[in-house]
Design a protein around this motif. Structure first.
Motif, PDB file in Angstrom:
ATOM      1  N   GLY A 169      49.528  -9.067  -3.431  1.00 39.34           N
ATOM      2  CA  GLY A 169      49.618  -9.528  -4.803  1.00 39.34           C
ATOM      3  C   GLY A 169      48.261  -9.601  -5.471  1.00 39.34           C
ATOM      4  O   GLY A 169      47.218  -9.694  -4.821  1.00 39.34           O
ATOM      5  N   ARG A 170      48.274  -9.552  -6.800  1.00 40.09           N
ATOM      6  CA  ARG A 170      47.036  -9.518  -7.585  1.00 40.09           C
ATOM      7  C   ARG A 170      46.091 -10.668  -7.249  1.00 40.09           C
ATOM      8  O   ARG A 170      44.903 -10.458  -7.027  1.00 40.09           O
ATOM      9  N   ALA A 171      46.614 -11.886  -7.206  1.00 35.31           N
ATOM     10  CA  ALA A 171      45.743 -13.051  -7.010  1.00 35.31           C
ATOM     11  C   ALA A 171      45.066 -13.012  -5.638  1.00 35.31           C
ATOM     12  O   ALA A 171      43.854 -13.265  -5.521  1.00 35.31           O
ATOM     13  N   GLU A 172      45.845 -12.689  -4.585  1.00 38.30           N
ATOM     14  CA  GLU A 172      45.262 -12.644  -3.245  1.00 38.30           C
ATOM     15  C   GLU A 172      44.237 -11.522  -3.120  1.00 38.30           C
ATOM     16  O   GLU A 172      43.208 -11.680  -2.461  1.00 38.30           O
ATOM     17  N   VAL A 173      44.517 -10.389  -3.726  1.00 37.98           N
ATOM     18  CA  VAL A 173      43.581  -9.267  -3.665  1.00 37.98           C
ATOM     19  C   VAL A 173      42.272  -9.625  -4.353  1.00 37.98           C
ATOM     20  O   VAL A 173      41.179  -9.386  -3.811  1.00 37.98           O
ATOM     21  N   MET A 174      42.353 -10.211  -5.527  1.00 40.84           N
ATOM     22  CA  MET A 174      41.124 -10.582  -6.246  1.00 40.84           C
ATOM     23  C   MET A 174      40.333 -11.608  -5.434  1.00 40.84           C
ATOM     24  O   MET A 174      39.097 -11.530  -5.340  1.00 40.84           O
ATOM     25  N   LYS A 175      41.014 -12.574  -4.837  1.00 41.14           N
ATOM     26  CA  LYS A 175      40.326 -13.569  -4.029  1.00 41.14           C
ATOM     27  C   LYS A 175      39.660 -12.925  -2.816  1.00 41.14           C
ATOM     28  O   LYS A 175      38.514 -13.242  -2.479  1.00 41.14           O
ATOM     29  N   ALA A 176      40.369 -11.999  -2.164  1.00 37.76           N
ATOM     30  CA  ALA A 176      39.806 -11.324  -0.991  1.00 37.76           C
ATOM     31  C   ALA A 176      38.571 -10.515  -1.358  1.00 37.76           C
ATOM     32  O   ALA A 176      37.570 -10.517  -0.626  1.00 37.76           O
ATOM     33  N   LYS A 214      44.245  -2.149  -9.094  1.00 35.44           N
ATOM     34  CA  LYS A 214      43.490  -2.460 -10.310  1.00 35.44           C
ATOM     35  C   LYS A 214      42.805  -3.818 -10.194  1.00 35.44           C
ATOM     36  O   LYS A 214      41.684  -4.006 -10.685  1.00 35.44           O
ATOM     37  N   ALA A 215      43.464  -4.775  -9.548  1.00 38.76           N
ATOM     38  CA  ALA A 215      42.864  -6.090  -9.359  1.00 38.76           C
ATOM     39  C   ALA A 215      41.577  -5.986  -8.546  1.00 38.76           C
ATOM     40  O   ALA A 215      40.561  -6.622  -8.871  1.00 38.76           O
ATOM     41  N   ALA A 216      41.608  -5.176  -7.490  1.00 40.27           N
ATOM     42  CA  ALA A 216      40.418  -4.985  -6.672  1.00 40.27           C
ATOM     43  C   ALA A 216      39.294  -4.335  -7.476  1.00 40.27           C
ATOM     44  O   ALA A 216      38.128  -4.741  -7.403  1.00 40.27           O
ATOM     45  N   VAL A 217      39.658  -3.314  -8.245  1.00 39.83           N
ATOM     46  CA  VAL A 217      38.674  -2.611  -9.058  1.00 39.83           C
ATOM     47  C   VAL A 217      38.063  -3.540 -10.108  1.00 39.83           C
ATOM     48  O   VAL A 217      36.850  -3.546 -10.337  1.00 39.83           O
ATOM     49  N   GLU A 218      38.908  -4.345 -10.749  1.00 32.45           N
ATOM     50  CA  GLU A 218      38.409  -5.275 -11.778  1.00 32.45           C
ATOM     51  C   GLU A 218      37.432  -6.281 -11.182  1.00 32.45           C
ATOM     52  O   GLU A 218      36.354  -6.530 -11.750  1.00 32.45           O
ATOM     53  N   ALA A 219      37.795  -6.866 -10.044  1.00 30.94           N
ATOM     54  CA  ALA A 219      36.927  -7.871  -9.424  1.00 30.94           C
ATOM     55  C   ALA A 219      35.607  -7.256  -8.980  1.00 30.94           C
ATOM     56  O   ALA A 219      34.538  -7.867  -9.139  1.00 30.94           O
ATOM     57  N   PRO A 235      49.818  11.346  -3.001  1.00 32.45           N
ATOM     58  CA  PRO A 235      50.313  10.235  -3.831  1.00 32.45           C
ATOM     59  C   PRO A 235      49.377   9.034  -3.836  1.00 32.45           C
ATOM     60  O   PRO A 235      49.187   8.396  -4.874  1.00 32.45           O
ATOM     61  N   ALA A 236      48.788   8.733  -2.689  1.00 33.38           N
ATOM     62  CA  ALA A 236      47.848   7.616  -2.629  1.00 33.38           C
ATOM     63  C   ALA A 236      46.603   7.897  -3.455  1.00 33.38           C
ATOM     64  O   ALA A 236      46.082   7.016  -4.145  1.00 33.38           O
ATOM     65  N   MET A 237      46.109   9.129  -3.422  1.00 28.98           N
ATOM     66  CA  MET A 237      44.922   9.491  -4.200  1.00 28.98           C
ATOM     67  C   MET A 237      45.201   9.411  -5.696  1.00 28.98           C
ATOM     68  O   MET A 237      44.352   8.961  -6.473  1.00 28.98           O
ATOM     69  N   LYS A 238      46.385   9.844  -6.113  1.00 29.98           N
ATOM     70  CA  LYS A 238      46.731   9.774  -7.529  1.00 29.98           C
ATOM     71  C   LYS A 238      46.775   8.320  -8.002  1.00 29.98           C
ATOM     72  O   LYS A 238      46.275   7.986  -9.079  1.00 29.98           O
ATOM     73  N   ARG A 239      47.365   7.459  -7.204  1.00 26.82           N
ATOM     74  CA  ARG A 239      47.444   6.049  -7.572  1.00 26.82           C
ATOM     75  C   ARG A 239      46.052   5.414  -7.600  1.00 26.82           C
ATOM     76  O   ARG A 239      45.716   4.668  -8.524  1.00 26.82           O
ATOM     77  N   ALA A 240      45.239   5.728  -6.607  1.00 27.22           N
ATOM     78  CA  ALA A 240      43.898   5.149  -6.541  1.00 27.22           C
ATOM     79  C   ALA A 240      43.034   5.617  -7.707  1.00 27.22           C
ATOM     80  O   ALA A 240      42.265   4.835  -8.288  1.00 27.22           O
ATOM     81  N   ALA A 241      43.152   6.902  -8.062  1.00 26.95           N
ATOM     82  CA  ALA A 241      42.379   7.415  -9.191  1.00 26.95           C
ATOM     83  C   ALA A 241      42.788   6.726 -10.487  1.00 26.95           C
ATOM     84  O   ALA A 241      41.940   6.379 -11.309  1.00 26.95           O
ATOM     85  N   GLU A 242      44.100   6.513 -10.652  1.00 27.79           N
ATOM     86  CA  GLU A 242      44.576   5.829 -11.853  1.00 27.79           C
ATOM     87  C   GLU A 242      44.067   4.391 -11.909  1.00 27.79           C
ATOM     88  O   GLU A 242      43.771   3.859 -12.991  1.00 27.79           O
ATOM     89  N   ALA A 243      43.924   3.767 -10.744  1.00 26.67           N
ATOM     90  CA  ALA A 243      43.458   2.380 -10.698  1.00 26.67           C
ATOM     91  C   ALA A 243      41.965   2.253 -10.938  1.00 26.67           C
ATOM     92  O   ALA A 243      41.472   1.161 -11.222  1.00 26.67           O
TER      93      ALA A 243
END
Length: 277
Positions: A169-176, A214-219, A235-243
């Motif tokens: 989840g967004r909150a846990e990822v940002m905290k990590a 996106k949460a990881a990228v933002e933090a 598929p993973a690369m496409k998602r990561a690039a978009e993020a």
């Protein structure tokens, strides 16, 4: 302190020419002169005997603390892992690597010891713990009897070392991410898909939702750094690039479309290796 290396060939790392039979003057660990040098000014003279002197190498993808198979590491104490890591870092330096980018591993103590002169090794650019979802590539529980504990920790000795971190989840990822930055991470490492060395996440699995990435990228970007992703599939690369992930570690199944899309985004940091960790 002045050291002089004599009878050396020099490769400068910027072209394919070799500067032959010269001396290299080093003052306080900095190269100050290459060419004909009066040996009388040196405090120490090293005869290269026709060997080649070159700039220090950089290894852009290492895991210093992961020095054995994961079943073996899971049975080691933190002290054992630390001692092995110190030896490995010294061996890396002796092989000519003066800088390394450690993309997954608790190397804070080792880096501090090297930087303060209490250990020998290359400069370390640490990511600290590699972050993934539950049942992702950082979930290194070795069997299904190892449970998630109520305090959020995993019943896995290796995971307790801080080499891996699970967040959902967004909150846990940002905290990590912020925890790794607090621990001195130069860049953040996430797991965007499955791997070859973990038990419960097949290579073709997609890991982390777009919002979690996106949460990881933002933090990370708010802190002035970037996210690198363990990644193999399209598929993973496409998602990561978009993020907004700026570095692809491995990218083994990248196709032309993904390569062109990545180039258009002008991130400029994509990296491909054949490693499967």
């Amino acid at each position: 302190m002045k050291k002089l290396i004599t009878n050396a060939n020099v490769f400068n790392g910027t072209d394919d020419k070799l500067i032959e039979n010269v001396s290299v003057l080093i003052k306080d660990n900095l190269i100050t002169q290459i060419g004909d040098v009066d040996p009388s000014i040196a405090d120490e003279i090293i005869d290269a005997k026709g060997g080649t002197v070159m700039p220090g190498l950089i290894d852009a993808h290492v895991h210093i603390t992961l020095s054995a198979g994961f079943t073996t590491l899971d049975a080691m104490t933190r002290e054992e892992i630390a001692i092995r890591s110190a030896k490995i870092s010294q061996e890396m330096l002796m092989r000519g690597f003066t800088t390394c980018r450690d993309v997954g591993g608790n190397t804070l103590g080792l880096k501090n010891a090297i930087d303060s002169g209490y250990a020998t090794g290359p400069r370390i650019l640490p990511s600290q713990a590699a972050i993934s979802q539950t049942c992702g590539h950082s979930d290194y529980r070795q069997n299904q009897a190892q449970e998630r504990l109520a305090n959020g920790h995993e019943d896995s000795p290796l995971m307790k070392t801080g080499t891996f971190k699970v967040a959902d989840g967004r909150a846990e990822v940002m905290k990590a991410v912020r925890e790794q930055l607090f621990l001195g991470a130069s860049q953040i490492k996430i797991m965007a898909g499955g791997g070859a060395s973990s038990t419960f996440d097949p290579l073709d699995t997609l890991q982390f939702t777009l919002d979690e990435m996106k949460a990881a990228v933002e933090a990370a970007s708010d802190y002035g750094t970037y996210v690198a992703a363990h990644i193999h599939t399209i598929p993973a690369m496409k998602r990561a690039a978009e993020a907004g992930v700026k570095c692809f570690e491995h990218a083994t199944i990248m196709d032309d479309e993904v390569a062109r899309s990545s180039k258009r985004k002008e991130f400029g940091l994509y990296r491909l290796t054949s490693l499967l960790l």
